[in-house]
Design a protein around this motif. Structure first.
Motif, PDB file in Angstrom:
ATOM      1  N   ALA A  34     120.271  20.825  35.692  1.00  0.00           N
ATOM      2  CA  ALA A  34     119.673  21.744  36.646  1.00  0.00           C
ATOM      3  C   ALA A  34     120.610  21.929  37.831  1.00  0.00           C
ATOM      4  N   ASP A  35     120.516  23.110  38.458  1.00  0.00           N
ATOM      5  CA  ASP A  35     121.277  23.371  39.678  1.00  0.00           C
ATOM      6  C   ASP A  35     122.754  23.061  39.496  1.00  0.00           C
ATOM      7  N   ARG A  36     123.389  23.807  38.633  1.00  0.00           N
ATOM      8  CA  ARG A  36     124.778  23.537  38.280  1.00  0.00           C
ATOM      9  C   ARG A  36     125.612  24.808  38.365  1.00  0.00           C
ATOM     10  N   THR A  37     126.916  24.629  38.334  1.00  0.00           N
ATOM     11  CA  THR A  37     127.859  25.730  38.276  1.00  0.00           C
ATOM     12  C   THR A  37     128.440  25.754  36.871  1.00  0.00           C
ATOM     13  N   SER A  38     128.556  26.938  36.287  1.00  0.00           N
ATOM     14  CA  SER A  38     129.049  27.069  34.915  1.00  0.00           C
ATOM     15  C   SER A  38     129.991  28.263  34.830  1.00  0.00           C
ATOM     16  N   SER A  39     131.044  28.097  34.045  1.00  0.00           N
ATOM     17  CA  SER A  39     131.977  29.186  33.810  1.00  0.00           C
ATOM     18  C   SER A  39     132.649  28.961  32.457  1.00  0.00           C
ATOM     19  N   SER A  40     133.184  30.040  31.883  1.00  0.00           N
ATOM     20  CA  SER A  40     133.832  29.945  30.567  1.00  0.00           C
ATOM     21  C   SER A  40     135.168  30.655  30.581  1.00  0.00           C
ATOM     22  N   ILE A  41     136.028  30.246  29.626  1.00  0.00           N
ATOM     23  CA  ILE A  41     137.324  30.883  29.440  1.00  0.00           C
ATOM     24  C   ILE A  41     137.662  30.786  27.956  1.00  0.00           C
ATOM     25  N   VAL A  42     138.412  31.755  27.429  1.00  0.00           N
ATOM     26  CA  VAL A  42     138.845  31.712  26.030  1.00  0.00           C
ATOM     27  C   VAL A  42     140.295  31.246  26.005  1.00  0.00           C
ATOM     28  N   ILE A  43     140.553  30.256  25.138  1.00  0.00           N
ATOM     29  CA  ILE A  43     141.880  29.667  25.005  1.00  0.00           C
ATOM     30  C   ILE A  43     142.389  29.921  23.592  1.00  0.00           C
ATOM     31  N   ASP A  44     143.636  30.361  23.497  1.00  0.00           N
ATOM     32  CA  ASP A  44     144.253  30.666  22.211  1.00  0.00           C
ATOM     33  C   ASP A  44     144.766  29.379  21.579  1.00  0.00           C
ATOM     34  N   ALA A  45     143.855  28.667  20.904  1.00  0.00           N
ATOM     35  CA  ALA A  45     144.183  27.402  20.245  1.00  0.00           C
ATOM     36  C   ALA A  45     143.014  27.032  19.354  1.00  0.00           C
ATOM     37  N   ASP A  46     143.145  25.918  18.633  1.00  0.00           N
ATOM     38  CA  ASP A  46     142.004  25.425  17.869  1.00  0.00           C
ATOM     39  C   ASP A  46     141.271  24.367  18.686  1.00  0.00           C
ATOM     40  N   ARG A  47     140.076  23.994  18.219  1.00  0.00           N
ATOM     41  CA  ARG A  47     139.259  23.020  18.962  1.00  0.00           C
ATOM     42  C   ARG A  47     139.995  21.705  19.179  1.00  0.00           C
ATOM     43  N   ALA A  48     140.639  21.214  18.129  1.00  0.00           N
ATOM     44  CA  ALA A  48     141.324  19.916  18.232  1.00  0.00           C
ATOM     45  C   ALA A  48     142.407  19.954  19.300  1.00  0.00           C
ATOM     46  N   GLY A  49     143.142  21.066  19.382  1.00  0.00           N
ATOM     47  CA  GLY A  49     144.191  21.189  20.390  1.00  0.00           C
ATOM     48  C   GLY A  49     143.638  21.213  21.805  1.00  0.00           C
ATOM     49  N   VAL A  50     142.534  21.932  21.985  1.00  0.00           N
ATOM     50  CA  VAL A  50     141.910  21.994  23.303  1.00  0.00           C
ATOM     51  C   VAL A  50     141.348  20.618  23.678  1.00  0.00           C
ATOM     52  N   MET A  51     140.648  19.979  22.732  1.00  0.00           N
ATOM     53  CA  MET A  51     140.027  18.689  23.033  1.00  0.00           C
ATOM     54  C   MET A  51     141.081  17.610  23.264  1.00  0.00           C
ATOM     55  N   ALA A  52     142.226  17.710  22.626  1.00  0.00           N
ATOM     56  CA  ALA A  52     143.298  16.729  22.853  1.00  0.00           C
ATOM     57  C   ALA A  52     143.749  16.763  24.311  1.00  0.00           C
ATOM     58  N   VAL A  53     143.848  17.956  24.885  1.00  0.00           N
ATOM     59  CA  VAL A  53     144.235  18.077  26.293  1.00  0.00           C
ATOM     60  C   VAL A  53     143.110  17.560  27.192  1.00  0.00           C
ATOM     61  N   ILE A  54     141.865  17.910  26.870  1.00  0.00           N
ATOM     62  CA  ILE A  54     140.732  17.426  27.661  1.00  0.00           C
ATOM     63  C   ILE A  54     140.665  15.901  27.633  1.00  0.00           C
ATOM     64  N   ALA A  55     140.916  15.302  26.468  1.00  0.00           N
ATOM     65  CA  ALA A  55     140.805  13.842  26.315  1.00  0.00           C
ATOM     66  C   ALA A  55     141.971  13.079  26.935  1.00  0.00           C
ATOM     67  N   ASP A  56     143.059  13.763  27.267  1.00  0.00           N
ATOM     68  CA  ASP A  56     144.222  13.114  27.885  1.00  0.00           C
ATOM     69  C   ASP A  56     143.996  13.052  29.400  1.00  0.00           C
ATOM     70  N   LEU A  57     143.000  12.272  29.799  1.00  0.00           N
ATOM     71  CA  LEU A  57     142.596  12.204  31.200  1.00  0.00           C
ATOM     72  C   LEU A  57     143.696  11.738  32.152  1.00  0.00           C
ATOM     73  N   PRO A  58     144.555  10.776  31.771  1.00  0.00           N
ATOM     74  CA  PRO A  58     145.614  10.378  32.706  1.00  0.00           C
ATOM     75  C   PRO A  58     146.575  11.520  33.082  1.00  0.00           C
ATOM     76  N   ALA A  59     146.622  12.558  32.253  1.00  0.00           N
ATOM     77  CA  ALA A  59     147.509  13.695  32.542  1.00  0.00           C
ATOM     78  C   ALA A  59     146.857  14.736  33.444  1.00  0.00           C
ATOM     79  N   TYR A  60     145.587  14.587  33.802  1.00  0.00           N
ATOM     80  CA  TYR A  60     144.894  15.580  34.630  1.00  0.00           C
ATOM     81  C   TYR A  60     145.625  15.911  35.930  1.00  0.00           C
ATOM     82  N   PRO A  61     146.227  14.946  36.625  1.00  0.00           N
ATOM     83  CA  PRO A  61     146.937  15.321  37.865  1.00  0.00           C
ATOM     84  C   PRO A  61     148.041  16.358  37.647  1.00  0.00           C
ATOM     85  N   GLU A  62     148.532  16.489  36.409  1.00  0.00           N
ATOM     86  CA  GLU A  62     149.583  17.457  36.112  1.00  0.00           C
ATOM     87  C   GLU A  62     149.061  18.884  36.019  1.00  0.00           C
ATOM     88  N   TRP A  63     147.760  19.060  35.753  1.00  0.00           N
ATOM     89  CA  TRP A  63     147.249  20.421  35.558  1.00  0.00           C
ATOM     90  C   TRP A  63     145.904  20.711  36.224  1.00  0.00           C
TER      91      TRP A  63
END
Length: 145
Positions: free
Chosen positions: A2-31
């Motif tokens: 409840a009471d949240r902010t939501s937004s979407s974007i389309v990325i030219d990749a497959d799910r595994a590629g997108v999730m690999a970047v999301i799961a690489d949390l130590p790299a977040y300061p880079e992007w």
């Protein structure tokens, strides 16, 4: 959430590629602009982070806190605060990945509560900045690999 902010974007990749970047949390300061550091404290059996300590500097919201993650394959990930910071008392969020004919649509939802009073409009604006910056950074990071 409840009471949240939501937004979407389309990325030219497959799910595994997108999730690999999301799961690489130590790299977040880079992007992910507002994340200054992300330290994985524990990982699950699948090797993905379970608890992560963050240092965030998003202008009006600057703090150190710990999040606990729940992974659903390459479909989604959600998180919640397990150790609040001085300012951040709640930070619930999720990424939901859905295949489209144009790539992977990533929807980011975020709800933040602060220990200090803040006008709702300012809090939502801070959430929107965090969400939009993260989605743009994620797209650039995934598509630039």
């Amino acid at each position: 959430m409840a009471d949240r902010t939501s937004s979407s974007i389309v990325i030219d990749a497959d799910r595994a590629g997108v999730m690999a970047v999301i799961a690489d949390l130590p790299a977040y300061p880079e992007w992910a602009g507002q994340v200054k550091s992300a330290e994985v404290l524990s990982s699950g059996a699948d090797g993905r982070p379970e608890t992560v300590r963050f240092v965030l500097d998003a202008g009006m919201i600057s703090d150190t806190y710990t999040l606990t993650y729940t992974w659903n394959g390459d479909e989604s990930v959600s998180w919640r605060v397990s150790e609040p910071g001085r300012m951040v008392s709640r930070l619930d969020g999720s990424y939901l990945l859905a295949a489209t004919g144009r790539g992977i649509e990533v929807t980011y939802e975020l709800a933040v509560d602060l220990a200090v009073p803040m006008i709702g409009m300012l809090k939502r604006k801070a959430e929107k900045v965090i969400v939009d910056t993260a989605l743009k950074g994620l797209k650039k990071r995934v598509e630039g690999r």
